[in-house]
Enzyme design. Structure first.
Site, PDB file in Angstrom:
ATOM      1  N   HIS A 232     -40.351  30.009 -26.092  1.00 42.52           N
ATOM      2  CA  HIS A 232     -39.168  30.706 -26.607  1.00 42.52           C
ATOM      3  C   HIS A 232     -38.765  31.905 -25.760  1.00 42.52           C
ATOM      4  CE1 HIS A 232     -40.342  28.882 -30.746  1.00 42.52           C
ATOM      5  NE2 HIS A 232     -39.652  28.032 -30.011  1.00 42.52           N
TER       6      HIS A 232
ATOM      7  N   CYS B 186     -21.838  43.207 -13.795  1.00 38.69           N
ATOM      8  CA  CYS B 186     -20.429  43.024 -14.152  1.00 38.69           C
ATOM      9  C   CYS B 186     -19.933  43.992 -15.220  1.00 38.69           C
ATOM     10  CB  CYS B 186     -20.180  41.583 -14.597  1.00 38.69           C
ATOM     11  SG  CYS B 186     -20.845  41.182 -16.237  1.00 38.69           S
TER      12      CYS B 186
END
EC number: 2.3.1.286
Length: 325
Positions: free
Chosen positions: A164, A230
């Protein structure tokens, strides 16, 4: 066991973002998985017989270990489904909530900014180190962990699949940039001076996925940092949320480890989530024996070969003693 229902206003926010019916379906499926109650279905074995059975599997070698949250409770990280587990206080966020509801994702990051400090300070415990000893002795061919705390790796486990993911890595959902959690945490600390110290934190309240409940006042005054590349605030821990599929590369690696093993030993997991339960199903389809060592009931209890109901830490002390390790 009582599970808290998702508030109606939160549900409407999520559904407004789910233009894809498959996303809505995944969200509902995730809620079912979270709310699954695991109850006793069969009587566990007598302790001596269970210990003997597990030791024989390990002595034969080629064992795949599968671990869950119960392995990390002695490190101060709570599990999900025990009587004291975090699901009794609330429920974790689904991927669909995180991705489509900006209010929910902001709430997560405020809570995680606080909870992460406790997770980062957690240390491997005797069970983590016992599994390392078994691997180094050549008795384990590999390990699959459902935990996202990174403690197996820190203890020294090598042939390991973090099914996970790991909270220590952050991924930008906008541009795909990945970075260490410590780098994001430094930016968050700069934007939120004194924030952590202003919270009266109970370390026992931190959830296995690294966040902690905060009131709305604390959530609203938290400032989120953007992606280092970004600038987007669509940042996510590189972990698999409820409602999110396990990456195919990890599924392939798990299949390879299982194919190379002669038996499976599950430790500290109720196997309530399908990604872990499936390993047991596939092992038994291949005719491989399965042992479960866990302090509470599990989803696969009625079908495994060895069922040892005990605390995980003391069990592995006994296993190492019996193997003269």
């Amino acid at each position: 066991m009582v599970r808290k229902r998702i508030p109606d206003h939160d549900f409407r926010n999520i559904m407004r973002g789910m233009f894809d019916p498959l996303a809505a379906q995944a969200h509902h499926s995730a809620l079912r998985s979270i709310s699954r109650v695991v109850e006793e279905t069969t009587a566990p074995m007598e302790e001596g017989a269970a210990l003997e059975g597990v030791v024989k599997l390990l002595e034969a070698g080629s064992v795949l270990a599968v671990t869950g949250a119960g392995v990390s409770t002695d490190s101060g990280i709570p599990d999900y489904r025990s009587p004291r587990g975090s699901l009794n206080q609330g429920r974790p966020m689904t991927y669909q909530e995180f991705r489509f509801d900006p209010v929910a994702s902001h709430r997560y990051w405020a809570r995680s900014f606080v909870g992460w400090r406790v997770m980062a300070d957690a240390q491997p415990n005797r069970t983590h180190y016992a599994l390392v000893e078994l691997e180094r002795a050549g008795l384990l061919t590999g390990m699959v962990t459902q935990n996202v705390d990174g403690l197996h790796r820190r203890a020294g486990s090598e042939n390991l699949v973090a099914l996970h993911g790991d909270l220590a890595t952050i991924v930008c959902l906008q541009c795909g940039h990945r970075e260490a959690r410590e780098l994001l945490d430094a930016r968050l600390d700069h934007l939120n001076p004194g924030y952590f110290d202003s919270i009266a934190l109970d370390p026992a309240a931190v959830n296995p996925d690294g966040d902690v409940t905060l009131d709305d006042h604390h959530v609203q005054r938290f400032t989120m940092a953007g992606c280092a590349r970004c600038g987007s605030v669509l940042l996510k821990p590189d972990v698999v949320y409820f409602g999110e599929p396990v990456p195919s590369i990890r599924k392939t690696r798990v299949a390879q480890l299982l194919d190379g093993a002669d038996a499976v030993v599950v430790a500290g997991s109720s196997l309530a989530v399908m990604s872990g339960y499936r390993i047991v199903i596939e092992a038994q389809r291949a005719g491989k024996p399965v042992a479960v060592i866990n302090g509470g009931p599990g989803r696969a209890d009625h079908r495994v070969d060895i069922l040892w109901r005990t605390r995980v830490g003391p069990a592995f002390d006994q296993i190492l003693d019996a193997l003269d390790l």
